[in-house]
Design an enzyme around this catalytic site. Structure first.
Site, PDB file in Angstrom:
ATOM      1  CG  PHE A   1      -7.480  -4.155  10.869  1.00 10.05           C
ATOM      2  CD1 PHE A   1      -7.250  -5.149  11.811  1.00 10.05           C
ATOM      3  CD2 PHE A   1      -8.776  -3.724  10.666  1.00 10.05           C
ATOM      4  CE1 PHE A   1      -8.312  -5.707  12.531  1.00 10.05           C
ATOM      5  CE2 PHE A   1      -9.842  -4.272  11.386  1.00 10.05           C
ATOM      6  CZ  PHE A   1      -9.608  -5.259  12.317  1.00 10.05           C
ATOM      7  N   GLY A   2      -3.156  -2.948  10.173  1.00  5.80           N
ATOM      8  CA  GLY A   2      -2.052  -2.867   9.226  1.00  5.80           C
ATOM      9  C   GLY A   2      -0.727  -2.442   9.828  1.00  5.80           C
TER      10      GLY A   2
ATOM     11  CG  ASP B   1      -1.273  -6.390   3.940  1.00  9.62           C
ATOM     12  OD1 ASP B   1      -1.514  -5.336   3.304  1.00  9.62           O
ATOM     13  OD2 ASP B   1      -2.101  -6.917   4.705  1.00  9.62           O
TER      14      ASP B   1
ATOM     15  CG  HIS C   1      -1.843  -1.160   1.286  1.00 12.61           C
ATOM     16  ND1 HIS C   1      -3.086  -1.123   0.711  1.00 12.61           N
ATOM     17  CD2 HIS C   1      -1.711  -2.406   1.811  1.00 12.61           C
ATOM     18  CE1 HIS C   1      -3.689  -2.293   0.888  1.00 12.61           C
ATOM     19  NE2 HIS C   1      -2.876  -3.089   1.545  1.00 12.61           N
TER      20      HIS C   1
ATOM     21  NE  ARG D   1      -1.918   3.151   3.965  1.00 14.45           N
ATOM     22  CZ  ARG D   1      -2.671   2.056   4.032  1.00 14.45           C
ATOM     23  NH1 ARG D   1      -3.517   1.754   3.050  1.00 14.45           N
ATOM     24  NH2 ARG D   1      -2.587   1.277   5.079  1.00 14.45           N
TER      25      ARG D   1
END
Lengths: 310, 421
Positions: free
Chosen positions: B319-320, B301, B58, B60
């Site tokens: 989350f993450g 991830d 990600h 972003r």
């Protein structure tokens, strides 16, 4: 009283405490209970200290019990009650509480719907934190008042059979009682419908059962938990009627109980749901004594943690 | 700059080569002969592999550049040894349209340090209701489709997406979870969630949707790749589906093979991710899945969040966690040094594995291809210090982690973007 030295500025959960620490709190509470029976019920132990009761989840009895305990200890008190989480107001919990700390308060008594919120703050603050209940995780002062009441009536914990009945899954009281009882050598049974009593507790040595007579047989103490109507709506059981018919404590199952078994309930009671009205008011019930013991225990906790502030 | 990379142990899982040989880089590509002006780099003691691919990142960007940008995210990738990253589409605006893909590619061209391979959304706004313009997304340059972060709950829609996507011969990367069974959980449902009184995320919520995906992949012939496989049951389902000839692959993250749900008792939100850290039995089953190649990919991830977002009550934290700069040290320590995977097996999870899922000519040292290379030092021990990260975010559970093995060099298209020697 033992010569044990209390060293914690926070009380977060019973899980953290040793058996010795628990006994020390109970012994201290006994002294404070004597104080509350005097003509002058107030002591100067927390004079000059400021306690904030920070309740992010609604509470009446726990908050009043703490407030009275603080008053009897001569503390200055600020009450902050908010129903929504601080996040929804746009300020983080940590910022809110740092603002409270900046007012030079000494202790924060907090209740929060999120598990671990008091642990999260205790790591980051200098003032003391007393957990008045977080999520379904922990409610240490409730467990301590339950333990105090049991000890007062039964003398000791070794080999004592305590059955806790109801919505164990969502109960911080059940978890906190369990840790205290196991640490002090009692046998714990959790009972209720299988949706509300997770099997995983067996791994801790707790007896898990889904049958009320079995849970009552041989029990010295029966502790009933409040059944919340929202659990029925979420599909954990079909109806309040079915729950009380199968797991409610009433006259028809009294025959399974030992003659000297006592009945406890953390309140508020749903009369006629988890507990028949006549039993709640009957001679086995110690429910109102629990309330009286509650503020003695809270005085003891506040006194001990206040003694460890830098 | 042209190079002669000498004396490294060269491991190329795409050809099965494992031995010492010289690698020549000329004009940004692998060459058969050294260039006359080449710099000679002695890589004695190092392992040289095709450039690593992280199939699940990600960045972003656009939308949440306070947490990461294409520039900082690709800097982190370079420092972490990745030469290509697949960028998930759950940005703001969502990468469910060719314009946003174009924006990502333009920015990657300008400020990207490694190859950015955009992934398009499967449904509009990753809302799981209407199919995204998969054909237009392919034309714009996506390498796969995914609703990562969400999961299409409507099975008929999922069936149509899988059938339709076959027209474009791109894989679907699925974040598999049944939202009803998930019921707002915040950690793995099991011993620790019961003890802590936290809402659990049952393993079956993941396994149910992986079963759905496997069945529909069997029916439609679509290539499906399961993102962040986290449970023992999921590994079994994928293994079984593969044995039936279904085109299903899976990835594991470094955190799911190194950490378990016991960590949650500290209420540190840097251990909160979805899927959650599972039990020890799940962790070991994932490692077994990597060993028998049921799980052919390791992906991070990488999910940056700002400190402010993470510094809240556990229930409310997003989350993450980030992972680009710890993936290789953690997997070298946990999988290679502990004897679960050989070095060629481990490297395959970052090269051949993801290249096969994407069907792209990545993860290769083939003459004529762009010279993307990852150089590893398997023996140096160090303590992970997040303050040194290139990523804009610090949401990692690995601060203070004692690692054995690190990335010594990363080359993208013949240029060193990270070099410790």
């Amino acid at each position: 009283m033992s010569d044990f030295k209390w060293t914690r500025k926070d009380l977060l959960s019973i899980y953290d405490l040793s058996a010795e620490e628990i006994i020390h709190i109970l012994d201290t509470a006994e002294e404070f209970k004597k104080v509350s029976q005097r003509r002058v019920k107030k002591v100067p132990a927390l004079r000059g200290k400021t306690v904030v009761n920070f309740f992010v989840e609604p509470s009446t009895r726990t908050r009043i019990s703490f407030e009275l305990a603080e008053q009897r200890l001569s503390a200055d008190i600020i009450n902050i009650a908010t129903e929504s989480s601080s996040l929804k107001k746009g300020e983080t919990l940590l910022d809110t509480v740092k603002n409270i700390q900046a007012l030079q308060v000494d202790l924060i008594v907090m209740r929060h719907s999120a598990t671990g919120a008091p642990n999260f703050l205790a790591e980051r603050l200098n003032c003391g934190i007393v957990n008045a209940g977080d999520g379904a995780h922990s409610h240490p002062t409730q467990a301590l008042l339950d333990l105090f009441t049991i000890r007062e009536k039964k003398g000791s914990f070794k080999g004592l059979n305590v059955s806790i009945i109801g919505d164990i899954r969502h109960s911080r009281v059940a978890r906190s009682d369990m840790w205290g009882l196991l640490k002090l050598g009692a046998n714990v049974t959790f009972a209720g419908p299988a949706t509300l009593v997770p099997e995983e507790f067996r791994e801790l040595g707790v007896r898990v059962c889904h049958n009320l007579p079995e849970a009552l047989e041989g029990a010295d103490v029966v502790n009933l938990l409040r059944i919340q109507h929202e659990r029925q709506r979420s599909g954990f059981f079909p109806s309040i009627g079915e729950y009380s018919g199968i797991f409610g404590l009433n006259e028809s199952v009294l025959k399974y109980m030992k003659p000297d078994a006592m009945i406890m309930h953390p309140g508020p009671i749903n009369r006629g749901v988890e507990l028949a009205s006549a039993l709640a008011d009957g001679e086995r019930s110690v429910i109102l004594e629990q309330v009286t013991n509650g503020f003695a225990v809270r005085m003891a906790v506040l006194f001990l943690v206040a003694g460890c502030l830098k | 700059m042209n190079y002669i990379l000498k004396n490294a142990r060269v491991i190329d899982p795409s050809t099965g080569f494992d031995g010492v040989k010289d690698i020549y880089v000329t004009d940004g590509k692998f060459a058969a002969e050294p260039a006359a002006d080449a710099e000679i780099v002695d890589l004695s003691g190092y392992v040289l592999a095709p450039g690593f691919v992280d199939i699940h990142v990600h960045l972003r960007h656009p939308g949440k550049t306070a947490a990461e940008t294409i520039h900082t995210g690709t800097m982190a990738a370079a420092a972490g040894g990745f030469t290509s990253v697949v960028a998930m589409p759950n940005t703001s605006p969502c990468a469910d349209n060719p314009g946003t893909i174009q924006y990502v590619l333009t920015n990657a061209e300008k400020e990207g340090v490694v190859n950015v391979l955009p992934c398009g959304a499967m449904t509009k706004g990753i809302a799981g209701e209407e199919m995204a313009p998969l054909g237009g997304l392919k034309k714009a340059g996506v390498v796969a489709f995914s609703d990562d972060g969400k999961c299409v709950q409507n099975h008929e829609l999922m069936r149509h997406i899988m059938e339709y996507s076959k027209s474009f011969d791109l894989p679907i990367l699925d974040h598999a979870e049944d939202l009803q069974l998930l019921a707002g959980g915040v950690m793995h449902e099991g011993y620790w969630s019961v003890l802590l009184g936290m809402k659990g995320m049952p393993a079956e919520a993941e396994e149910l949707m992986i079963s759905r995906d496997a069945l529909l992949a069997g029916k439609t012939g679509c290539r499906i790749h399961i993102q962040h496989v986290s449970t023992a049951g999921s590994v079994d389902i994928i293994r079984h589906a593969q044995s039936k000839g279904i085109k299903i692959t899976g990835e594991a993250t470094p955190h799911h093979i190194s950490l378990t749900d016991v960590e949650i008792k500290k209420f540190n939100t840097n251990y909160k991710m979805n899927p959650p850290l599972r039990s020890e039995a799940d962790r070991m089953a994932l490692i077994e899945g990597l060993r028998d190649n049921t799980i052919s990919v390791i992906a991070t991830d990488h999910a940056p969040h700002t400190e402010t977002e993470k510094l809240v009550e556990f229930d409310y934290a997003p989350f993450g966690i980030i992972g680009l700069e710890t993936a290789i040290p953690v997997t070298l320590t946990e999988l290679y040094h502990k004897g679960y995977l050989t070095l060629p097996q481990l490297i395959s999870k970052f090269t051949k594995g993801p290249a096969d899922v994407l069907g792209l000519p990545l993860g290769t040292l083939e003459v004529g291809r762009p010279a993307d290379i990852t150089i590893i030092d398997t023996e140096t021990e160090f303590t992970v210090d997040p303050s040194t990260f290139k990523s804009k975010s610090r949401n990692t559970p690995y601060g203070g982690y004692k690692a054995k093995g690190r990335v010594a060099g990363t080359m993208v298209g013949g240029k060193f973007v990270h070099r410790l020697f």
